[in-house]
Design an enzyme around this catalytic site. Structure first.
Site, mmCIF file in Angstrom:
data_model
loop_
_atom_site.group_PDB
_atom_site.id
_atom_site.type_symbol
_atom_site.label_atom_id
_atom_site.label_comp_id
_atom_site.label_asym_id
_atom_site.label_seq_id
_atom_site.Cartn_x
_atom_site.Cartn_y
_atom_site.Cartn_z
ATOM 1 N N GLY A 225 72.600 20.320 56.408
ATOM 2 C CA GLY A 225 72.939 19.259 55.473
ATOM 3 C C GLY A 225 74.116 19.531 54.554
ATOM 4 O O GLY A 225 74.896 20.474 54.721
ATOM 5 N N CYS A 250 77.551 30.378 55.997
ATOM 6 C CA CYS A 250 77.466 28.968 56.370
ATOM 7 C C CYS A 250 77.164 28.090 55.155
ATOM 8 O O CYS A 250 78.017 27.937 54.296
ATOM 9 C CB CYS A 250 76.456 28.780 57.497
ATOM 10 S SG CYS A 250 76.639 27.215 58.380
ATOM 11 N N HIS A 335 78.899 32.378 61.620
ATOM 12 C CA HIS A 335 77.649 33.148 61.697
ATOM 13 C C HIS A 335 77.915 34.567 62.195
ATOM 14 O O HIS A 335 77.983 34.802 63.405
ATOM 15 C CB HIS A 335 76.657 32.448 62.626
ATOM 16 C CG HIS A 335 76.044 31.229 62.028
ATOM 17 N ND1 HIS A 335 74.886 31.276 61.284
ATOM 18 C CD2 HIS A 335 76.437 29.937 62.035
ATOM 19 C CE1 HIS A 335 74.580 30.056 60.858
ATOM 20 N NE2 HIS A 335 75.511 29.227 61.299
ATOM 21 N N GLU A 337 75.892 36.996 62.234
ATOM 22 C CA GLU A 337 74.706 37.561 62.877
ATOM 23 C C GLU A 337 74.591 37.147 64.335
ATOM 24 O O GLU A 337 73.811 37.730 65.093
ATOM 25 C CB GLU A 337 73.441 37.149 62.121
ATOM 26 C CG GLU A 337 72.894 35.773 62.448
ATOM 27 C CD GLU A 337 73.739 34.627 61.890
ATOM 28 O OE1 GLU A 337 73.523 33.478 62.305
ATOM 29 O OE2 GLU A 337 74.619 34.884 61.045
#
Length: 380
Positions: A225, A250, A335, A337
């Site tokens: 969102g 993020c 990201h 990860e």
């Protein structure tokens, strides 16, 4: 024989294909992901909450679903769109099929449509609402349903995906508070690999509650969102800037930017996939990154703040990384990860821990008031 399913966009474009997964009707924001593999990670990424996800790669489902690869305890997508769906996976690790996963969680899938045409439409016109149905309602009835369920009303994705309770993932290293806005398991895994003692807290945890946990650093997770839909998170981050090292990923990156005085805006169709090139400005090196976001930090809004741009997207030049010039805090839009190939970006977790150790060395056992005074913020 597979039943029929339809996908209707808010501009009236209708796609008719074959259904898999659950039956019924689901409304959401129609987006696309350019990953060749990783569909299970896409389905289980909480950042896709409220969205109907289109996979641009034509064959999906061929290696099945494996419980060990989930990024969260359940999928949050509102629909899944493919060109071709493979109902019988061929993979020694596979435990079941996408069809079984979607049925289990009440998610509609549609296959055998022109996903290339759908993707081009989203790229040209921007992200739009859509409705997936396996029923017999007319196009007019479906458009009316979409009008009654607007994307703007989907403002509760973070509370839906965040943990409801504090929990601990113990380790013998640095104590990290991970603020869960819809965190992927991969973030926890990377911190665990480095021996961190992790306390995961809900999205609405206050600055004072985090202070009572006495962490060495704070990790702001990804999530779904608009970052402006969680103003309490912006307030918390702004209060803790300078007190503890902070690393945002993020949505956490966007919240960090807002807390430091910058602004965010919605992208036309977002960045979603495992092949986005990002340039690190300090070294000039280009990294291939995994991304999933529909918002970005406005470049003009950086002026007049204490933020410095560290990474940019090589495709559209949007901001992909920031650091604070006064406080130990930084963030990335992508990201680190995730591993879309080589593990190019996991070094950022090492950088975070190095920042924590340097901060502790420069502030040995100082009471909070002294740390605040040194940061020029004053005691609260």
């Amino acid at each position: 024989m597979q039943a029929q399913a339809r996908l209707l966009l808010e501009d009236g474009t209708l796609f008719t294909g074959r259904a898999f997964g659950a039956e019924g009707e689901q409304t959401g924001e129609v987006v696309f992901n350019t990953g060749i593999t990783g569909y299970q990670e896409v389905l289980s990424d909480p950042s896709y909450c409220g969205q109907i996800v289109t996979m641009t790669y034509p064959l999906i489902g061929n290696y099945g679903i494996t419980r060990d690869d989930f990024e969260s305890i359940r999928p949050y997508v509102h629909g899944f769109v493919t060109r071709r769906y493979e109902p019988v996976p061929s993979n020694w690790r596979a435990e079941y099929s996408i069809d079984m996963l979607l049925k289990e969680h009440g998610i509609i899938g549609i296959s055998d449509i022109d996903t290339r045409m759908l993707t081009r439409r989203i790229r040209h016109q921007g992200t739009m609402k859509g409705i997936l149905t396996t029923g017999s309602k007319s196009v007019e009835e479906l458009l009316e349903m979409m009008g009654d369920t607007t994307i703007d009303e989907l403002r509760n994705q973070v509370p839906l995906t965040s943990t409801k309770h504090v929990y601990n993932s113990p380790g013998i290293g640095e104590k990290i508070v991970l603020v869960d806005y819809g965190a992927k398991t991969g973030i926890l895994r990377e911190l665990n690999k480095r021996g961190c003692d992790i306390v995961v807290v809900p999205h609405d945890t206050t600055a004072e509650e985090i202070r009572r946990l006495n962490p060495d650093g704070i990790q702001l997770s990804n999530g779904p969102g608009d970052p402006k839909d969680v103003p309490h998170a912006v307030k918390m981050v702004s209060e803790l800037l300078g007190e503890y090292p902070i690393f945002g990923i993020c949505l956490g990156h966007q919240l960090f930017a807002l807390a430091a005085g910058a602004n965010t805006e919605k992208l036309k169709f977002g960045h979603r996939g495992g092949n986005h090139p990002v340039k690190e400005l300090e070294t000039g090196r280009c990294y291939i990154t995994s991304q999933n976001h529909g918002y970005t930090v406005n470049e003009e809004s950086i002026k007049g703040t204490d933020l410095e741009v560290t990474h940019i997207n090589n495709n559209d030049k949007t901001i992909e990384g920031l650091k604070h010039t006064k406080y130990p805090a930084f963030s990335v839009q992508y990201h680190p990860e995730a591993a879309p190939g080589p593990q190019d970006n996991s070094y950022l977790f090492d950088r975070f821990l190095d920042m924590i150790r340097e901060h502790k060395q420069n502030n040995p056992q100082k009471p909070r008031q002294a740390v605040l005074a040194a940061a020029g913020k004053g005691a609260r």
